[in-house]
Scaffold this active site. Structure first.
Site, PDB file in Angstrom:
ATOM      1  N   ASP A 166      86.907  29.206  31.815  1.00 50.00           N
ATOM      2  CA  ASP A 166      87.952  29.260  32.833  1.00 50.00           C
ATOM      3  C   ASP A 166      89.015  28.185  32.628  1.00 50.00           C
ATOM      4  OD1 ASP A 166      85.555  27.644  33.576  1.00 50.00           O
ATOM      5  OD2 ASP A 166      86.876  26.935  35.159  1.00 50.00           O
ATOM      6  N   VAL A 175      93.247  28.054  33.150  1.00 46.21           N
ATOM      7  CA  VAL A 175      93.961  27.772  34.397  1.00 46.21           C
ATOM      8  C   VAL A 175      94.141  26.277  34.579  1.00 46.21           C
ATOM      9  CG1 VAL A 175      93.826  27.875  36.923  1.00 46.21           C
ATOM     10  CG2 VAL A 175      93.272  29.894  35.572  1.00 46.21           C
ATOM     11  N   SER A 176      93.099  25.510  34.370  1.00 45.68           N
ATOM     12  CA  SER A 176      93.178  24.073  34.622  1.00 45.68           C
ATOM     13  C   SER A 176      93.924  23.313  33.527  1.00 45.68           C
ATOM     14  CB  SER A 176      91.767  23.491  34.774  1.00 45.68           C
ATOM     15  OG  SER A 176      90.981  23.771  33.627  1.00 45.68           O
ATOM     16  N   TYR A 192      80.535  18.464  41.996  1.00 41.37           N
ATOM     17  CA  TYR A 192      80.570  17.188  41.288  1.00 41.37           C
ATOM     18  C   TYR A 192      80.902  16.039  42.228  1.00 41.37           C
ATOM     19  CZ  TYR A 192      81.088  20.181  37.151  1.00 41.37           C
ATOM     20  OH  TYR A 192      80.913  21.130  36.181  1.00 41.37           O
ATOM     21  N   LYS A 245      75.469  23.735  39.720  1.00 37.97           N
ATOM     22  CA  LYS A 245      75.800  23.030  38.481  1.00 37.97           C
ATOM     23  C   LYS A 245      76.367  21.666  38.854  1.00 37.97           C
ATOM     24  CE  LYS A 245      79.379  22.936  34.918  1.00 37.97           C
ATOM     25  NZ  LYS A 245      80.692  23.525  34.536  1.00 37.97           N
ATOM     26  N   GLY A 264      77.369  20.338  30.243  1.00 34.09           N
ATOM     27  CA  GLY A 264      77.018  19.794  28.936  1.00 34.09           C
ATOM     28  C   GLY A 264      78.183  19.370  28.090  1.00 34.09           C
ATOM     29  N   GLY A 291      81.039  24.588  28.147  1.00 28.79           N
ATOM     30  CA  GLY A 291      82.268  25.287  27.797  1.00 28.79           C
ATOM     31  C   GLY A 291      82.942  24.717  26.569  1.00 28.79           C
ATOM     32  N   ARG A 292      83.567  23.550  26.729  1.00 29.07           N
ATOM     33  CA  ARG A 292      84.371  22.980  25.640  1.00 29.07           C
ATOM     34  C   ARG A 292      83.595  22.785  24.345  1.00 29.07           C
ATOM     35  NH1 ARG A 292      86.237  20.549  30.283  1.00 29.07           N
ATOM     36  NH2 ARG A 292      88.493  20.667  30.644  1.00 29.07           N
TER      37      ARG A 292
END
Length: 268
Positions: free
Chosen positions: A27, A30-31, A147, A178, A203, A229-230
């Site tokens: 995602d 978008v960010s 978070y 998460k 992660g 993700g990254r």
């Protein structure tokens, strides 16, 4: 009826049927901006699915352009929250979709992002409550990315704080949460012991060790999986990276598997 529907969808979220999860959030466009070309993005998704990931997290518009056959063997999670790096407060997440839209797209679950300690914490908590109520009505599983993040957070890995944000998610009706891995690592076990719902950890932040090592450490203290993700889509071989993680996350010989499977069975 909706309760039965949620149970069925929750079971499908663990692709390997062991109550563990490897989700790959995609995602970030978008960010932060695009992570690949159009064809490159589709190839990343194909590789992630072929590698054995349990689910892919994307925004609603991106989900609409994915070829249906690509997601035949992998869960689709629609992310309902957004903010950009260009706004006055990147921690201020807002809802940009709803559960009904996700259902119309064919989602297996939805996700919402909440930053505890941010200036807009109250609004984000209200949004989470609204989405959780809709998920109960429609029998849709809810993943919350919660978070400790904002101007009032001095140590986001503090075990007491991590346990707090996890229990916020549980108390507001989330099915899977998460969050960050507590530090020191062994105290993450305390977080897990205090959570009535499965906990998966992000992660992407810890680059001091390999992803398989990170995953093994998280599972050893009782986590139910990872969301990466990254470090997947930026890797030289996303398919191989996911496959490596799957072998760790879904290793049935792990000593903590029976505990996590029992927890999920009780939730269903």
């Amino acid at each position: 009826m909706s309760s039965s529907g949620k149970s069925l969808r929750l079971a499908r979220l663990s692709r390997h049927g062991d109550g563990r999860y490897l989700f790959v959030p995609l995602d970030h466009s978008v960010s932060d901006g695009p992570i690949a070309t159009v064809s490159g993005f589709e190839q990343i998704v194909r590789n992630v699915v072929a590698g054995g990931a349990d689910g892919v997290v994307v925004h609603k518009g991106r989900a609409r352009v994915l070829a249906p056959e690509v997601m035949a063997d992998c869960s689709l999670l629609i992310h309902l929250s957004a903010s950009t790096a260009h706004g006055p407060d990147a921690d201020a997440k807002v809802l940009v979709g709803d559960v009904e839209e996700a259902i119309s797209i064919g989602a297996d679950a939805v996700s919402v992002h909440v930053n505890i300690g941010s200036d807009t914490e109250a609004e984000q908590l209200a949004d989470l409550g609204t989405v959780a109520a809709a998920c109960d009505r429609w029998g849709m599983p809810l993943l919350a990315m919660v978070y400790p993040r904002g101007p009032r957070v001095t140590d986001p890995a503090d075990p007491t704080l991590v346990a707090h944000v996890v229990n916020i998610a549980a108390d507001l009706g989330v099915d899977i949460v998460k969050t960050v891995l507590a530090s020191p690592l062994e105290r993450m076990a305390e977080v897990i012991d205090r959570s009535p719902i499965p906990v998966i950890v992000a992660g992407g932040g810890d680059t001091s060790r390999s992803l398989p090592d990170f995953a093994a450490s998280a599972l050893k203290v009782g986590c139910s999986g990872l969301a990466v993700g990254r470090r997947v889509f930026n890797s030289a071989d996303p398919r191989a990276t996911v496959k490596e993680l799957v072998e760790v996350v879904h290793d049935r010989k792990s000593s903590s598997l029976s505990v996590q499977t029992s927890r999920m069975a009780g939730a269903l």
